[in-house]
Design an enzyme around this catalytic site. Structure first.
Site, PDB file in Angstrom:
ATOM      1  N   GLU A  40       0.726  -1.124  -0.016  1.00 25.65           N
ATOM      2  CA  GLU A  40      -0.068   0.002  -0.112  1.00 25.65           C
ATOM      3  C   GLU A  40       0.732   1.345   0.006  1.00 25.65           C
ATOM      4  OE1 GLU A  40      -3.118  -0.066  -1.147  1.00 25.65           O
ATOM      5  OE2 GLU A  40      -3.344  -1.336   0.384  1.00 25.65           O
ATOM      6  N   GLY A 130     -15.873   4.213  -3.352  1.00 24.94           N
ATOM      7  CA  GLY A 130     -15.436   4.654  -2.414  1.00 24.94           C
ATOM      8  C   GLY A 130     -14.887   3.779  -1.155  1.00 24.94           C
ATOM      9  N   GLY A 132     -12.267   1.752  -1.611  1.00 26.94           N
ATOM     10  CA  GLY A 132     -11.108   1.233  -1.714  1.00 26.94           C
ATOM     11  C   GLY A 132     -10.846  -0.109  -2.709  1.00 26.94           C
ATOM     12  N   LEU A 133     -11.937  -0.065  -3.499  1.00 24.56           N
ATOM     13  CA  LEU A 133     -11.766  -1.111  -4.475  1.00 24.56           C
ATOM     14  C   LEU A 133     -11.502  -0.855  -5.979  1.00 24.56           C
ATOM     15  CD1 LEU A 133     -14.580  -3.246  -3.169  1.00 24.56           C
ATOM     16  CD2 LEU A 133     -12.143  -3.412  -2.348  1.00 24.56           C
ATOM     17  N   SER A 134     -10.968   0.680  -5.893  1.00 25.49           N
ATOM     18  CA  SER A 134     -10.704   1.233  -7.309  1.00 25.49           C
ATOM     19  C   SER A 134     -11.881   1.126  -8.272  1.00 25.49           C
ATOM     20  CB  SER A 134      -9.334   0.686  -7.859  1.00 25.49           C
ATOM     21  OG  SER A 134      -8.858   1.576  -8.685  1.00 25.49           O
ATOM     22  N   SER A 136     -12.611   3.922  -9.490  1.00 28.76           N
ATOM     23  CA  SER A 136     -12.173   4.832 -10.709  1.00 28.76           C
ATOM     24  C   SER A 136     -11.348   4.131 -11.435  1.00 28.76           C
ATOM     25  CB  SER A 136     -11.372   5.895  -9.753  1.00 28.76           C
ATOM     26  OG  SER A 136     -10.405   5.311  -9.100  1.00 28.76           O
ATOM     27  N   ASP A 180      -3.272   0.582  -9.505  1.00 27.56           N
ATOM     28  CA  ASP A 180      -4.869   0.054  -9.763  1.00 27.56           C
ATOM     29  C   ASP A 180      -5.152  -0.092 -11.038  1.00 27.56           C
ATOM     30  OD1 ASP A 180      -5.163   0.748  -7.011  1.00 27.56           O
ATOM     31  OD2 ASP A 180      -6.141   2.757  -7.407  1.00 27.56           O
TER      32      ASP A 180
END
Length: 394
Positions: A40, A130, A132-134, A136, A180
């Site tokens: 991370e 939102g 944290g699993l990307s 985007s 990501d």
């Protein structure tokens, strides 16, 4: 993702496109979200990461136009955003549409001589936003793959990953690395991706979870985060400052033997940030080595150590994430950690298949006792990367 639910998502994408634009799409493309098993905030420090693509995906239905107009719609937001290829400017793109339109802008930078046409895009997804699993990167990679084919750009997947990162960095304003997008484009079933973020070389590593009777639980704490806020950027600045003071190009160039010198030269906070990156890089390599020599059960302690480092040294955890991790461990998880950029989002737990329901129920119970919002807990498995789903002949 089961076959039926995936087909439902594809049908939803087709129907949504037709309802918004009054015509059938030329094709469907999809890209997965990702879970980072370990590694991370190492990506923008030229380090190592070990993500998987997950079985939750974003689908883009797309069709080229005969003019220069760009229209984008998302089933998660009302209305259609319309602009022009000729007026595409990073400073003018805001909100959710900055992600797909940012990819259009980034493709134009990568292939300035290409003969672009306008396009209609409609997005549907079952990747939780939102968390944290990307979500985007799933948008960016599905759109990049679709337009690469529709516009005949001929770009390879590593280049498409850089396109997605450029869109997120410049247009969205989030100073993220390339992990990501790499995971979303390069994933394979039951495999993790060992990513060298300096060279962008990747290696597919067998997880062996299925044969070992293990699985990953995602605990979405429903505490939302934004990578474009100050917390993520301040961590990156601390890492860059530490590298400058220590005289290296990036924190990738340090290892454990350098930490005593770092402690003498850096203020306490910057030292803690540096220590997380140095030890996290080693944990990535140790996790991959454990998979290859001792099997997936041996990776659990590295996941748990990673969470402690993110909680104490990088300071990006939250009370909800800490409770998710500690509860999972108490209930028999082999290892657990927060995943993603931090400041909210999700944790993951490595569990035996027979323990998954008990662990999930126990975590939910502990959240209730703490007065937290009920978490969304679900299993994920390593899945295939971005792909074309359908390209009808008409």
């Amino acid at each position: 993702m089961t076959g039926s639910s995936h087909q439902d998502l594809l049908q939803q994408g087709t129907d949504f496109f037709a309802s918004e634009f009054g015509i059938q799409p030329a094709g469907l493309w999809s890209a997965p979200g990702r879970v980072n098993i370990i590694g991370e905030h190492t990506d923008y420090n030229d380090g190592f990461a070990f993500p998987i693509a997950i079985d939750k995906r974003t689908v883009v239905a797309a069709r080229c136009r005969t003019d220069r107009t760009l229209r984008v719609a998302s089933s998660a937001y009302p209305g259609v955003v319309e602009t022009s290829l000729d007026g595409l400017d990073p400073g003018s793109l805001t909100g959710w549409s900055a992600y797909p339109l940012g990819v259009v802008w980034a493709l134009a930078q990568a292939a300035p001589a290409a003969a672009f046409t306008g396009v209609d895009l409609a997005l549907s997804s079952d990747v939780p936003a939102g968390a944290g699993l990307s979500s985007s990167a799933a948008v960016e990679c599905s759109v990049a793959l679709a337009l690469n084919e529709l516009w005949n750009l001929g770009l390879g997947r590593p280049e498409l990953a850089r396109i997605g990162q450029l869109a997120e960095n410049v247009v969205v304003g989030a100073p993220t690395g390339i992990m990501d997008q790499s995971a979303s484009l390069l994933g394979k079933p039951d495999h993790g991706i060992l990513l060298d973020c300096r060279t962008l070389q990747t290696e597919s590593v067998a997880l062996g979870f299925r044969d070992a009777g293990l699985g990953l639980l995602v605990i979405d704490t429903r505490t939302s985060h934004s990578h474009a806020d100050g917390g993520y950027a301040s961590r990156r600045r601390s890492c860059e400052q530490g590298a400058r003071v220590l005289g290296v190009k990036a924190l990738r160039d340090l290892d454990g033997i350098d930490l005593p010198r770092a402690a003498k030269l850096l203020d306490q906070q910057t030292f803690r940030r540096v220590r997380h990156i140095v030890t996290e890089n080693q944990r990535v390599l140790d996790t991959v080595a454990a998979l290859r020599t001792a099997g997936p059960s041996a990776t659990g302690p590295f996941l748990s150590a990673s969470h402690v480092s993110m909680r104490d040294d990088f300071e990006i955890s939250t009370p909800e994430l800490d409770l998710a991790v500690s509860s999972a461990q108490d209930l028999g998880a082999l290892g657990a950690r927060m995943t993603g950029g931090g400041f909210g989002g999700a944790a993951i737990a490595l569990v035996r298949d027979g323990d998954a329901d008990t662990v999930a129920a126990g975590i939910a119970r502990e959240f209730f006792r703490a007065g937290f919002t009920a978490p969304h807990i679900f299993p994920v498995s390593a899945s295939a990367g971005a792909r074309r789903e359908q390209w009808p002949s008409s």
